[in-house]
Design a protein around this motif. Structure first.
Motif, PDB file in Angstrom:
ATOM      1  N   ILE A 116       0.841  -1.207   0.000  1.00 34.13           N
ATOM      2  CA  ILE A 116       0.000   0.000   0.000  1.00 34.13           C
ATOM      3  C   ILE A 116       0.875   1.255   0.000  1.00 34.13           C
ATOM      4  CG2 ILE A 116      -1.613   1.338   1.436  1.00 34.13           C
ATOM      5  CD1 ILE A 116      -3.005  -1.295   2.112  1.00 34.13           C
ATOM      6  N   LEU A 117       1.914   1.224   0.835  1.00 30.08           N
ATOM      7  CA  LEU A 117       2.790   2.411   0.911  1.00 30.08           C
ATOM      8  C   LEU A 117       3.465   2.718  -0.421  1.00 30.08           C
ATOM      9  CD1 LEU A 117       4.511   2.250   4.402  1.00 30.08           C
ATOM     10  CD2 LEU A 117       3.038   4.058   3.499  1.00 30.08           C
ATOM     11  N   GLU A 118       3.729   1.676  -1.182  1.00 36.16           N
ATOM     12  CA  GLU A 118       4.343   1.851  -2.511  1.00 36.16           C
ATOM     13  C   GLU A 118       3.409   2.626  -3.447  1.00 36.16           C
ATOM     14  OE1 GLU A 118       6.946  -2.105  -3.115  1.00 36.16           O
ATOM     15  OE2 GLU A 118       5.304  -1.811  -4.535  1.00 36.16           O
ATOM     16  N   ARG A 119       2.106   2.318  -3.356  1.00 34.06           N
ATOM     17  CA  ARG A 119       1.135   2.911  -4.286  1.00 34.06           C
ATOM     18  C   ARG A 119       0.504   4.195  -3.765  1.00 34.06           C
ATOM     19  NH1 ARG A 119      -1.168  -0.343  -8.271  1.00 34.06           N
ATOM     20  NH2 ARG A 119       0.094  -2.174  -8.659  1.00 34.06           N
ATOM     21  N   TYR A 120       0.461   4.339  -2.453  1.00 33.52           N
ATOM     22  CA  TYR A 120      -0.266   5.444  -1.826  1.00 33.52           C
ATOM     23  C   TYR A 120       0.139   6.825  -2.366  1.00 33.52           C
ATOM     24  CZ  TYR A 120      -2.832   7.665   1.998  1.00 33.52           C
ATOM     25  OH  TYR A 120      -3.719   8.398   2.725  1.00 33.52           O
ATOM     26  N   PRO A 121       1.460   7.110  -2.469  1.00 30.46           N
ATOM     27  CA  PRO A 121       1.853   8.445  -2.950  1.00 30.46           C
ATOM     28  C   PRO A 121       1.274   8.757  -4.334  1.00 30.46           C
ATOM     29  CG  PRO A 121       3.754   7.275  -2.101  1.00 30.46           C
ATOM     30  CD  PRO A 121       2.644   6.283  -2.142  1.00 30.46           C
ATOM     31  N   TRP A 280      -3.266   3.777 -13.862  1.00 32.64           N
ATOM     32  CA  TRP A 280      -2.425   4.593 -12.977  1.00 32.64           C
ATOM     33  C   TRP A 280      -2.038   3.739 -11.767  1.00 32.64           C
ATOM     34  CZ3 TRP A 280      -0.023   9.101 -13.548  1.00 32.64           C
ATOM     35  CH2 TRP A 280       0.444   9.759 -12.425  1.00 32.64           C
ATOM     36  N   PRO A 281      -0.750   3.645 -11.441  1.00 35.82           N
ATOM     37  CA  PRO A 281      -0.347   2.703 -10.388  1.00 35.82           C
ATOM     38  C   PRO A 281      -0.617   3.219  -8.970  1.00 35.82           C
ATOM     39  CG  PRO A 281       1.565   3.812 -11.281  1.00 35.82           C
ATOM     40  CD  PRO A 281       0.405   4.332 -12.047  1.00 35.82           C
ATOM     41  N   GLY A 282      -1.884   3.353  -8.620  1.00 34.83           N
ATOM     42  CA  GLY A 282      -2.231   3.839  -7.285  1.00 34.83           C
ATOM     43  C   GLY A 282      -2.956   2.780  -6.479  1.00 34.83           C
ATOM     44  N   LEU A 286      -4.362  -1.162  -7.298  1.00 35.89           N
ATOM     45  CA  LEU A 286      -3.893  -2.211  -6.379  1.00 35.89           C
ATOM     46  C   LEU A 286      -5.096  -3.001  -5.861  1.00 35.89           C
ATOM     47  CD1 LEU A 286      -1.325  -3.285  -4.844  1.00 35.89           C
ATOM     48  CD2 LEU A 286      -2.002  -1.817  -2.965  1.00 35.89           C
ATOM     49  N   LEU A 287      -6.156  -2.257  -5.470  1.00 33.37           N
ATOM     50  CA  LEU A 287      -7.367  -2.904  -4.948  1.00 33.37           C
ATOM     51  C   LEU A 287      -8.046  -3.756  -6.023  1.00 33.37           C
ATOM     52  CD1 LEU A 287      -9.729  -3.122  -2.824  1.00 33.37           C
ATOM     53  CD2 LEU A 287     -10.649  -1.063  -3.837  1.00 33.37           C
ATOM     54  N   LEU A 288      -8.206  -3.164  -7.225  1.00 27.40           N
ATOM     55  CA  LEU A 288      -8.971  -3.859  -8.274  1.00 27.40           C
ATOM     56  C   LEU A 288      -8.178  -4.989  -8.931  1.00 27.40           C
ATOM     57  CD1 LEU A 288     -10.583  -0.761 -10.010  1.00 27.40           C
ATOM     58  CD2 LEU A 288     -11.798  -2.466  -8.675  1.00 27.40           C
ATOM     59  N   ASP A 289      -6.960  -4.651  -9.388  1.00 25.61           N
ATOM     60  CA  ASP A 289      -6.211  -5.619 -10.198  1.00 25.61           C
ATOM     61  C   ASP A 289      -5.475  -6.669  -9.358  1.00 25.61           C
ATOM     62  OD1 ASP A 289      -7.141  -4.114 -12.238  1.00 25.61           O
ATOM     63  OD2 ASP A 289      -5.287  -3.003 -12.570  1.00 25.61           O
ATOM     64  N   GLU A 290      -4.912  -6.222  -8.229  1.00 25.09           N
ATOM     65  CA  GLU A 290      -4.140  -7.176  -7.400  1.00 25.09           C
ATOM     66  C   GLU A 290      -5.016  -7.808  -6.320  1.00 25.09           C
ATOM     67  OE1 GLU A 290      -0.954  -7.808  -8.200  1.00 25.09           O
ATOM     68  OE2 GLU A 290      -1.194  -6.375  -9.839  1.00 25.09           O
ATOM     69  N   GLY A 291      -5.938  -7.016  -5.790  1.00 28.39           N
ATOM     70  CA  GLY A 291      -6.759  -7.525  -4.686  1.00 28.39           C
ATOM     71  C   GLY A 291      -7.971  -8.291  -5.150  1.00 28.39           C
ATOM     72  N   ILE A 292      -8.936  -7.566  -5.767  1.00 28.00           N
ATOM     73  CA  ILE A 292     -10.218  -8.189  -6.123  1.00 28.00           C
ATOM     74  C   ILE A 292     -10.061  -9.214  -7.244  1.00 28.00           C
ATOM     75  CG2 ILE A 292     -12.531  -7.722  -7.051  1.00 28.00           C
ATOM     76  CD1 ILE A 292     -12.432  -5.061  -5.492  1.00 28.00           C
ATOM     77  N   ALA A 293      -9.369  -8.817  -8.340  1.00 23.43           N
ATOM     78  CA  ALA A 293      -9.259  -9.718  -9.491  1.00 23.43           C
ATOM     79  C   ALA A 293      -8.527 -11.014  -9.122  1.00 23.43           C
ATOM     80  CB  ALA A 293      -8.548  -9.018 -10.640  1.00 23.43           C
TER      81      ALA A 293
END
Lengths: 332, 271
Positions: A116-121, A280-282, A286-293
């Protein structure tokens, strides 16, 4: 005495806010833990696949604490209600949060907080860029519309605001890609390799906000122009530009700041769709592609928690700025 | 009522007619693929052209109106019903019930970004129209409940309510016969704006691949399918028409909501 009373009121308000944050954290964690429990199939099968051996499943579940009961109490038809004590996933997750640990990703085995910290900024950068776009459009357009009430430019601003509010970002975004990436070839359609790649996502995310703000600035300017201090400023011989930008706008911007702050939270949540459109790598991707999918529920839990917290903190910050800008609110 | 509200009613009326009579209005089967006709430009045969699989876009938009309206109407009715009942109970009884509902439940639900909660729910429950409706109702009722609670708090102190109580009316009668009809106006405004929100949320979830699964022609799914570079290069009309459909629908419900609000609030009404 009065000072003590003011401090007391503020302290109570502050404690109330902290209480709300804790309640939201509790609700998110409880809700997601509950949802993981009710979905058909185990997360281990979803991650390891149907062909995983019982040993692999056991190892996976032990590693991620999935072998432990979900809550303090569990229910089964054979045993009825069973008290599990503190040895449950729910309690461990809360203990982890206290240490800043959001667990490890089911897929990558990396700490969720690190991912998360990687994408948050990137998400914050996009939200602020969108806000900048919105302000850059709304203030001049709103001032022009307010100072030229009923004119052609006022009508144009009204139409712009209507269209901006009615067009969702998943319509605006692909249209912008079509015009500026496909037809004009000015920007890349997706990605975040070059600094200018933020322009299209920021305009997409900021479009609706700019429409709302234009309406607010317009009505604020019209209201302030009728005040006595404006007549005084004009009577002193100040130029119209100074009257508008130094006096009217300063007072007229107070409600705009509130909306802006409240919208920061909306922007952060809306960024999920915009990030998807532009890859956009935010946090959204992260939630949609790495988490949910990929059914990485631990990652979903972390992302939902962090986005919700940011949303509440943004609203809290807005309240503080608002009361700082307008002493009447502070004193009340 | 202002002129824009009438335009809104007109657009919504067309939308309802199109949705109800979709089998008669549509010129083709919305799910039938014809790869020989992929990316065909608008013509007499295909009024809005065809998509990447050769499906007729006009027919898909017509059937998409059904999905949008079905979700919009169902979510609005269920959310408004739940919100009105819960808000009325919180406002009328006060005390511990009100403290729990308005002090905790309302605040926590409103502290979340609504779309995020819907995404999280659908992500776990799986895609499908009824799951989308469920998720949107979970996030939708709180707004109605808060408005209703405020209205009931105001109305319950009025003389006619005291009179009904003095005449021996029970709580249920006071609440549903006397207080509710006098508190419902803001709920009507909220519901018309809520329709726009529900239509938009369904399209957003479908766009993210979490709403109504293909091949059902949801407008959000149509935009998601149209945003690929291949489609944008070859056939921008595939993106254009569903985009216009969503924008017009949302605009129409917003016009109606604003119009009703203005009509019901004498201070805002133009003289």
């Amino acid at each position: 005495m009065k000072f003590c009373k003011t401090i007391n009121v503020r302290l109570k308000k502050f404690i109330g806010r902290i209480g709300l944050i804790l309640l939201v954290v509790w609700t998110v964690v409880s809700l997601v833990t509950f949802l993981i429990e009710i979905i058909p199939g185990k997360p281990s099968t979803a991650i390891l696949g149907e062909n995983a051996t019982p040993e692999q499943i056991e190892q996976f579940e032990r590693k991620h604490g999935l072998d432990k009961p979900a809550f303090f109490i569990s229910f089964s038809f054979s045993d009825g209600l069973v008290w599990n004590g503190l040895d449950n996933r729910y309690a461990y997750y809360f203990l982890g949060i206290l240490k800043g640990d959001l667990g490890r990703s089911f897929r990558t085995d990396r700490p969720v907080s690190e991912m998360i910290l990687e994408r948050y900024p990137n998400t914050i950068k996009l939200a602020f860029a969108a806000m900048l776009v919105a302000v850059a459009i709304a203030i001049p357009l709103g001032v022009l519309a307010g100072t030229h009430k009923g004119s052609l430019i006022d009508n144009f601003a009204s139409i712009f605001a209507l269209i901006g509010i009615s067009l969702p970002s998943f319509v605006t975004g692909p249209f912008l890609v079509y015009v500026f990436a496909v037809k004009l070839n000015w920007f890349a359609p997706t990605g975040s390799t070059n600094p200018e790649d933020i322009v299209l996502p920021a305009v997409t995310l900021g479009a609706a906000l700019s429409a709302i703000l234009t309406r607010m600035v317009r009505s604020s300017v019209i209201e302030e122009l009728g005040e006595d201090y404006v007549r005084t400023a004009r009577a002193k011989g100040l130029s119209e530009r100074v009257v508008i930008y130094k006096h009217v706008l300063k007072n007229g911007l107070i409600p705009v700041v509130t909306i802006l702050g409240l919208q920061l939270g909306v922007l952060l949540a809306g960024a999920i769709i915009t990030e998807k459109i532009f890859s956009w790598p935010g946090l959204g991707t992260l939630l949609l592609d790495e988490g949910i999918a990929k059914r990485d529920y631990r990652l979903v839990q972390g992302c939902v928690l962090v986005i919700s917290l940011t949303y509440i903190l943004a609203n809290m910050l807005t309240d503080l700025i608002y009361s700082w800008l307008d002493p009447r609110i502070r004193l009340s | 009522m202002n002129r824009l509200a009438y335009i809104g009613f007109f657009i919504v009326a067309i939308l309802i007619i199109v949705a109800v009579f979709a089998p008669f209005v549509a010129t083709h089967d919305p799910t039938v693929q014809n790869l020989a006709m992929r990316f065909a430009a608008p013509s007499a045969e295909h009024w809005f052209g065809t998509d990447a699989l050769g499906r007729d876009i006009f027919s898909r938009i017509v059937y998409g109106a059904r999905i949008s309206l079905q979700v919009g109407v169902t979510v609005t009715f269920i959310s408004a019903f739940l919100g009105v009942v819960i808000g009325a109970i919180a406002g009328y009884y006060g005390g511990v019930i009100d403290k729990i509902l308005s002090g905790y439940v309302f605040n926590v639900f409103l502290a979340f970004p609504g779309l995020l909660l819907a995404i999280a729910l659908v992500a776990f429950l799986g895609a499908g129209i009824w799951k989308v409706i469920f998720a949107l109702c979970v996030i939708g009722w709180v707004g109605y409940a808060r408005v209703m609670r405020g209205q009931v708090l105001k109305v319950r102190e009025m003389d006619f309510v005291q009179a009904a109580r003095a005449l021996g009316a029970n709580d249920l009668r006071i609440l549903f016969v006397h207080i509710l009809p006098n508190s419902i106006q803001p709920i009507i405004v909220q519901a018309s704006l809520g329709m726009a929100g529900a239509v938009l949320s369904e399209a957003s979830l479908s766009f993210l691949g979490l709403g109504v699964p293909p091949p059902a022609p949801s407008w959000g799914t149509m935009i998601e399918e149209a945003r690929g570079l291949d489609t944008l290069y070859n056939a921008p009309h595939v993106l254009f028409f569903p985009g216009i459909a969503i924008a017009l629908t949302v605009l129409a419900f917003n016009f109606i909501g604003d119009g009703i609000r203005e009509y019901l609030d004498p201070k805002q009404r133009r003289r």
